[in-house]
Write a protein that holds these residues in place. Structure first.
Motif, PDB file in Angstrom:
ATOM      1  N   SER A   1      -4.044   3.811   4.710  1.00 26.16           N
ATOM      2  CA  SER A   1      -4.520   2.260   4.484  1.00 26.16           C
ATOM      3  C   SER A   1      -4.987   2.242   5.936  1.00 26.16           C
ATOM      4  O   SER A   1      -4.069   2.308   7.067  1.00 26.16           O
ATOM      5  CB  SER A   1      -3.552   1.492   3.958  1.00 26.16           C
TER       6      SER A   1
ATOM      7  N   GLU B   1      -4.701   3.874  -3.490  1.00 26.71           N
ATOM      8  CA  GLU B   1      -5.825   4.689  -2.687  1.00 26.71           C
ATOM      9  C   GLU B   1      -6.116   3.505  -1.860  1.00 26.71           C
ATOM     10  O   GLU B   1      -6.792   2.407  -2.115  1.00 26.71           O
ATOM     11  CB  GLU B   1      -6.640   4.737  -3.923  1.00 26.71           C
TER      12      GLU B   1
ATOM     13  N   ASN C   1       0.722  -1.255   0.079  1.00 25.97           N
ATOM     14  CA  ASN C   1      -0.142   0.016   0.025  1.00 25.97           C
ATOM     15  C   ASN C   1       0.830   1.377  -0.127  1.00 25.97           C
ATOM     16  O   ASN C   1       1.557   1.793   1.019  1.00 25.97           O
ATOM     17  CB  ASN C   1      -0.744  -0.054   1.169  1.00 25.97           C
TER      18      ASN C   1
ATOM     19  N   LEU D   1      -9.810 -15.744  -4.994  1.00 20.29           N
ATOM     20  CA  LEU D   1      -8.958 -14.890  -4.317  1.00 20.29           C
ATOM     21  C   LEU D   1      -9.400 -14.602  -3.119  1.00 20.29           C
ATOM     22  O   LEU D   1     -10.561 -13.959  -3.089  1.00 20.29           O
ATOM     23  CB  LEU D   1      -8.413 -13.893  -5.088  1.00 20.29           C
TER      24      LEU D   1
ATOM     25  N   LYS E   1      -8.192  -7.834   8.728  1.00 16.32           N
ATOM     26  CA  LYS E   1      -9.347  -7.028   8.886  1.00 16.32           C
ATOM     27  C   LYS E   1      -9.971  -6.832  10.188  1.00 16.32           C
ATOM     28  O   LYS E   1      -9.814  -7.937  10.937  1.00 16.32           O
ATOM     29  CB  LYS E   1     -10.168  -7.646   7.580  1.00 16.32           C
TER      30      LYS E   1
ATOM     31  N   VAL F   1      -9.091  -9.210 -11.551  1.00 14.73           N
ATOM     32  CA  VAL F   1      -9.707  -9.800 -10.227  1.00 14.73           C
ATOM     33  C   VAL F   1     -11.017  -9.009 -10.186  1.00 14.73           C
ATOM     34  O   VAL F   1     -10.963  -7.757  -9.902  1.00 14.73           O
ATOM     35  CB  VAL F   1      -8.891  -9.673  -9.022  1.00 14.73           C
TER      36      VAL F   1
HETATM   37  N1  HH2 Z   1      -8.796  -5.722   0.418  1.00 20.17           N
HETATM   38  C1  HH2 Z   1      -8.077  -4.581   0.501  1.00 20.17           C
HETATM   39  C2  HH2 Z   1      -7.906  -3.965  -0.662  1.00 20.17           C
HETATM   40  N2  HH2 Z   1      -7.904  -4.539  -2.006  1.00 20.17           N
HETATM   41  N3  HH2 Z   1      -8.339  -6.321  -3.076  1.00 20.17           N
HETATM   42  C3  HH2 Z   1      -9.045  -7.560  -3.233  1.00 20.17           C
HETATM   43  N4  HH2 Z   1      -9.093  -8.231  -4.340  1.00 20.17           N
HETATM   44  N5  HH2 Z   1      -9.647  -8.402  -2.274  1.00 20.17           N
HETATM   45  C4  HH2 Z   1      -9.346  -7.638  -0.900  1.00 20.17           C
HETATM   46  O1  HH2 Z   1      -9.913  -8.201   0.137  1.00 20.17           O
HETATM   47  C5  HH2 Z   1      -8.894  -6.370  -0.800  1.00 20.17           C
HETATM   48  C6  HH2 Z   1      -8.407  -5.783  -1.885  1.00 20.17           C
HETATM   49  C7  HH2 Z   1      -8.248  -3.698   1.884  1.00 20.17           C
HETATM   50  O2  HH2 Z   1      -6.976  -4.026   2.395  1.00 20.17           O
HETATM   51  P1  HH2 Z   1      -5.820  -2.845   2.425  1.00 20.17           P
HETATM   52  O3  HH2 Z   1      -5.381  -2.856   0.891  1.00 20.17           O
HETATM   53  O4  HH2 Z   1      -4.678  -3.375   3.322  1.00 20.17           O
HETATM   54  O5  HH2 Z   1      -6.404  -1.834   2.942  1.00 20.17           O
HETATM   55  P2  HH2 Z   1      -6.578  -0.201   2.271  1.00 20.17           P
HETATM   56  O6  HH2 Z   1      -7.730  -0.456   1.372  1.00 20.17           O
HETATM   57  O7  HH2 Z   1      -7.068   0.450   3.703  1.00 20.17           O
HETATM   58  O8  HH2 Z   1      -5.434   0.338   1.655  1.00 20.17           O
END
Ligand code: HH2
Length: 272
Positions: free
Chosen positions: A10, A43, A5, A190, A196, A114
């Motif tokens: 995030s 993002e 990230n 996936l 979480k 995805v």
């Molecule tokens: N979860 C997040 C972001 N992208 N993409 C997929 N395919 N599946 C997920 O479960 C998923 C995702 C949320 O996690 P994170 O990137 O750590 O947090 P943030 O959205 O706050 O950057």
């Protein structure tokens, strides 16, 4: 799939990898730890997150894609067509699309795609955490998107239930419990449970995101043994062990291109 990230906000690692040099070093560490794919996002899509404009998102993501290209497979975690196209042009070969709408870009560029379930924008999505049957609704949504993408010529398609996206803890657990319903569609699945918030309420005293590693490993292992073919995690080393265990038991899902026997009705439904 290791999470990288490049964001200030995030939910679990906001700000840690915003500096490109730090992000690249973290990506290299994930390669060493055994990631097959590094998923680069600019993002946050946490509940309540504010959108980022496309120039800023590209400024965050592209230097990291360019630096890691050729060293590991890269995916770009974006909802924006322009960012997806630019990342693919810079070396990403998978579009991780939480909006499940960018299949035309995948069809055009030849990238994999995805499709994740998220029924509303992150800024308001928790108001949309209402379902009659979360498992069936998520399955039907993902099947429809996957079939559109396949019809448009996308060759590599993954489906993802979107754990934590407009879902209560009970919804998340129900989706994990019935992961076989998604696996039964024949599309490779996936799953992203890593750190979480529902994991922070599974039994131990309320936990912050970076204290949720045991819960992450437990649920990741569960997902893998139920047939998920890929898991998206912040802590790559323990997840590699979980996937090895699942493969060793013969229960781990297969990646794309091996989904013989795909069933438009969704395969082995829960009641069937
Ligand atoms: N979860 C997040 C972001 N992208 N993409 C997929 N395919 N599946 C997920 O479960 C998923 C995702 C949320 O996690 P994170 O990137 O750590 O947090 P943030 O959205 O706050 O950057």
């Amino acid at each position: 799939m290791g999470v990288l990230n490049v964001t200030p906000d995030s939910f679990s690692d906001g700000g840690r990898w915003l500096d490109p040099a730090a992000a690249i070093a973290h990506g290299e560490q994930m390669i060493t730890d055994g990631a097959d794919i590094v998923d680069i996002g600019g993002e946050s899509t946490r509940p309540g997150a504010s959108p980022v404009d496309e120039a800023e998102e590209m400024r965050r993501v592209l230097p990291v894609v360019e630096a890691l290209a050729g060293r590991v497979r890269l995916s770009v975690d974006t909802r924006k067509e322009s960012v997806a196209r630019a990342a693919v042009a810079s070396g990403a070969s998978l579009i991780n699309d939480v909006s499940a709408s960018l299949w035309p870009v995948a069809a055009d560029t030849g990238a994999g795609w995805v499709a994740m379930h998220m029924p509303a924008d992150p800024s308001i999505m928790q108001e949309h955490a209402t379902y009659d049957d979360v498992v069936v609704e998520v399955r039907d949504y993902l099947l429809a998107r996957a079939e559109k993408a396949s019809g448009a010529g996308v060759e590599e398609i993954w489906i993802d239930p979107g754990i934590g996206f407009a879902k209560t803890a009970a919804h998340n657990l129900s989706l994990l419990r019935h992961l076989d319903v998604l696996v039964g569609t024949g599309w490779p699945v996936l799953v992203g449970v890593s750190r979480k918030s529902f994991l922070g309420r599974l039994g131990r005293a309320p936990l912050g995101p970076s204290d949720r590693l045991p819960e992450t490993v437990a649920t990741t292992t569960w997902a893998a043994v139920q047939g998920a073919a890929m898991v998206r995690v912040h802590d790559v080393g323990p997840a590699v062990m979980a996937m090895r265990l699942a493969r060793g038991t013969g229960r781990c899902g297969e990646g794309p291109g091996r989904g013989e026997g795909r069933d438009a009705a969704g395969g082995n439904g829960r009641e069937g």
